[in-house]
Design a protein around this motif. Sequence first.
Motif, short mmCIF file in Angstrom:
data_model
loop_
_atom_site.label_atom_id
_atom_site.label_comp_id
_atom_site.label_asym_id
_atom_site.label_seq_id
_atom_site.Cartn_x
_atom_site.Cartn_y
_atom_site.Cartn_z
N THR A 134 0.92 -1.27 0.04
CA THR A 134 0.16 0.13 -0.03
C THR A 134 0.97 1.13 0.00
O THR A 134 0.61 2.36 -0.73
CB THR A 134 -0.84 0.06 1.27
N LEU A 135 1.98 1.29 0.74
CA LEU A 135 2.88 2.22 0.90
C LEU A 135 3.52 2.64 -0.55
O LEU A 135 3.54 3.76 -0.86
CB LEU A 135 3.93 2.23 1.84
N ILE A 136 3.96 1.66 -1.12
CA ILE A 136 4.55 1.79 -2.45
C ILE A 136 3.46 2.21 -3.54
O ILE A 136 3.75 3.15 -4.43
CB ILE A 136 5.32 0.51 -2.94
N ALA A 137 2.23 1.77 -3.22
CA ALA A 137 1.18 2.13 -4.20
C ALA A 137 1.04 3.52 -4.23
O ALA A 137 0.63 4.13 -5.28
CB ALA A 137 -0.03 1.14 -4.00
N GLU A 138 1.01 4.14 -3.00
CA GLU A 138 0.83 5.61 -3.14
C GLU A 138 1.60 6.45 -3.75
O GLU A 138 1.33 7.59 -4.22
CB GLU A 138 0.93 5.97 -1.48
N GLN A 139 2.56 5.92 -3.99
CA GLN A 139 3.80 6.61 -5.01
C GLN A 139 3.82 6.20 -6.28
O GLN A 139 4.56 6.60 -7.35
CB GLN A 139 5.14 6.45 -4.55
N ILE A 177 12.73 12.24 -9.94
CA ILE A 177 11.34 11.73 -9.40
C ILE A 177 11.38 10.35 -8.72
O ILE A 177 10.80 10.58 -7.51
CB ILE A 177 10.60 11.32 -10.90
N LEU A 178 12.28 9.61 -8.70
CA LEU A 178 12.52 8.29 -8.00
C LEU A 178 13.28 8.66 -6.66
O LEU A 178 12.39 8.11 -5.87
CB LEU A 178 13.50 7.32 -8.86
N PHE A 179 14.18 9.82 -6.52
CA PHE A 179 14.54 10.12 -5.29
C PHE A 179 13.42 10.95 -4.47
O PHE A 179 13.26 10.42 -3.20
CB PHE A 179 15.63 10.97 -5.28
N ARG A 180 12.55 11.70 -5.06
CA ARG A 180 11.33 12.26 -4.20
C ARG A 180 10.29 11.00 -3.83
O ARG A 180 9.89 11.03 -2.75
CB ARG A 180 10.65 13.12 -5.17
N ALA A 181 10.24 10.15 -4.57
CA ALA A 181 9.10 8.98 -4.24
C ALA A 181 9.80 8.26 -3.22
O ALA A 181 9.18 7.83 -2.24
CB ALA A 181 8.94 7.93 -5.58
N ALA A 182 11.11 7.94 -3.26
CA ALA A 182 11.73 7.24 -2.27
C ALA A 182 11.75 8.06 -1.09
O ALA A 182 11.55 7.56 0.26
CB ALA A 182 13.41 7.07 -2.37
N SER A 183 12.01 9.51 -1.01
CA SER A 183 11.83 10.25 0.38
C SER A 183 10.50 10.43 0.98
O SER A 183 10.41 10.35 2.14
CB SER A 183 12.30 11.62 0.15
N VAL A 199 8.25 7.59 0.75
CA VAL A 199 8.20 6.24 1.40
C VAL A 199 9.13 6.43 2.53
O VAL A 199 8.34 5.87 3.70
CB VAL A 199 8.81 5.17 0.41
N SER A 200 10.14 7.05 2.62
CA SER A 200 10.99 7.05 3.93
C SER A 200 10.07 7.72 4.87
O SER A 200 10.15 7.34 6.26
CB SER A 200 12.09 7.60 3.51
N GLU A 201 9.60 9.11 4.79
CA GLU A 201 9.03 9.75 5.49
C GLU A 201 7.68 9.11 6.46
O GLU A 201 7.45 9.30 7.45
CB GLU A 201 8.34 11.07 5.13
N LYS A 202 7.02 8.18 5.80
CA LYS A 202 5.90 7.64 6.12
C LYS A 202 6.25 6.12 6.66
O LYS A 202 5.79 5.66 7.76
CB LYS A 202 5.00 7.21 5.12
N LEU A 203 7.48 5.57 6.01
CA LEU A 203 7.88 4.12 6.70
C LEU A 203 8.66 4.35 7.87
O LEU A 203 8.38 3.36 8.83
CB LEU A 203 8.60 3.31 5.35
N THR A 204 9.68 5.10 7.95
CA THR A 204 10.69 5.02 8.85
C THR A 204 9.95 5.25 10.33
O THR A 204 10.06 4.54 11.44
CB THR A 204 11.55 6.43 8.78
N PRO A 205 8.90 6.43 10.60
CA PRO A 205 8.22 6.61 11.92
C PRO A 205 7.52 5.18 12.22
O PRO A 205 7.49 4.80 13.28
CB PRO A 205 7.48 7.82 11.67
#
Length: 586
Positions: free
Chosen positions: A3-8, A73-79, A81-87
Amino acid sequence: MRTLIAEQRPSFVQAVRLSLVISVLTLVPTWYMFEVYGRVLNSRNHETLAWLVIAALGLYTVLELIEVARSRILFRAASAVSEKLTPRVFDTCFVAKLQKLPGGNAQALTDVRTVVDFLPSSAVTGLMDLPTAVLCLSLLFAINLWVGLAASIGALLQASLGLYQDRRISVLLAEASQAQVEAQVRATGTLGNAQVVESMGMEGAMFKRWIASQRRFLTLQSVASDRAGAANAATRLVQTMQGSMLMGLACWAALDNTLSGGASMIIVASILGSRALAPMAQLVGQWRQIGSFRSAWLRLNTLLELVDVPEPGMPLPAPNGLLTVNNALATPPGARAPVLKGVSFGVRPGEVLVVIGPSAAGKSTLARVLVGVWPTQAGSVRLDGADVHSWHKSQLGRHIGYMPQGVELFDGTVAENIARFGKVELERVRAATDEVGITAFIEALPEGFDTAIGEDGAMLSGGQRQRIALARAVYGMPRLLVLDEPNASLDEAGENDLLALIKRLKARGATVVVITHRGKLIGAADKLVVLVDGAVAMSGPRDEVLAAMQAANEQARSKMQAAGANKPKPQGPTPGLPALIAGGGA
């Protein structure tokens, strides 16, 4: 995770679209060479050559700009994902640690970094560049059927090598990753308990234990590297042979007059063949990163499915401090048998409850249940009628002061530790240290309240750590304080200060629960609970419980004397009741 990846997805779709443009622009060198051979050399026109050079340079610039845009674009998508996944992962690891579930360690945060770093990696861009291979194969079929078939066979062979790596090597990589995590955990545990290891001569044994996991990791990784090296060599061989083979076939077709486009297509076929295999070769070359990503993804997915993180819920009003424990039955996480067995008592605001009992009576478990760290399997623990475990700690925490038996301080300054690593308001910090009586001691430190105390307060003595932990517990004047063996490392003067502090907290209307095995603190108690084998043996007002304990001891002595037991006369209480140290109201 899905789901998290699908958001991007919009970002990935945009990157794929740019990849399609990149696929077309990668043919610019081939087009340029074809035009030079086909137009310039035949016409011998300098102006045509100049415009072709300008056009090629412009297209090369556009190609690089588009690749930069795709990368961003890919770096922003990764960022994102990181902002939501890390916490989320941090909270999940925290809860897993509290509940003693698998995954409650820092490895999960490393896995987050692995997943996030993979998203903009060359492995992902290689996957997005696969349309380039399809386009090149289509052009090769247009040039000549047999040339296209030969190129397709080479692509299938390279794909087979990629599948071999995925199936044979990914298993070894997963096992190697697990062994690496195990080795890291063992090394961290050994270094974190260096004093115990050194004092009892355990270093050699702990080193052997760690090196066994480390060698297993290195062995598995070596086997995987050997197999991957062979597969990579085969991939390079296929790619190298592909260009020469296609050039030979194109030349054969030219001799038979079946090559579309003329003799210049011989070189074009060789270039297109190499381009067709480049994305697949890029994917095969990233086998280690792909394997690490897969292992990290599976571990994170398992952790997030296994552990439920409680939501904050509806905010509740600040408690007054009425603590009610009703028939509480609690089992520590990971244990099978309950430690607390039907415990019941109540404490009103402004009252001090002292809990005593022998070792392994369940006193520390009771402390964790009272502050809501561990849940109850039956019964309830309520503060002002609300369940303390369900009450989210982001809301309840500031109203609770907790001092565990094993004092835990953190790497930071004295002020940060006392302020619970929130906003440091020096007036409130100083008020807490004044309550505990350690302001002068702190001001005498090299940098006062800004003195760094090191990991776990390593720069302080046991008594100093305990007093700072006590100041942290009283910081902000919480309504409920649970102090587990707060005088364990204190001298007589420190114990007197603690006794005076408890009386002041009581006078201010706080609810105070003190767990102790030393009798002096009983002098401040309004109520007393005697805990034996996880159950309440006695409870009630302090003087009544003490009188009942004394009567029970005398009765036991009388029975033993009447029975004529051939044993020394007992000097203490009967087995099962705690031996209270004389003094302090005991």
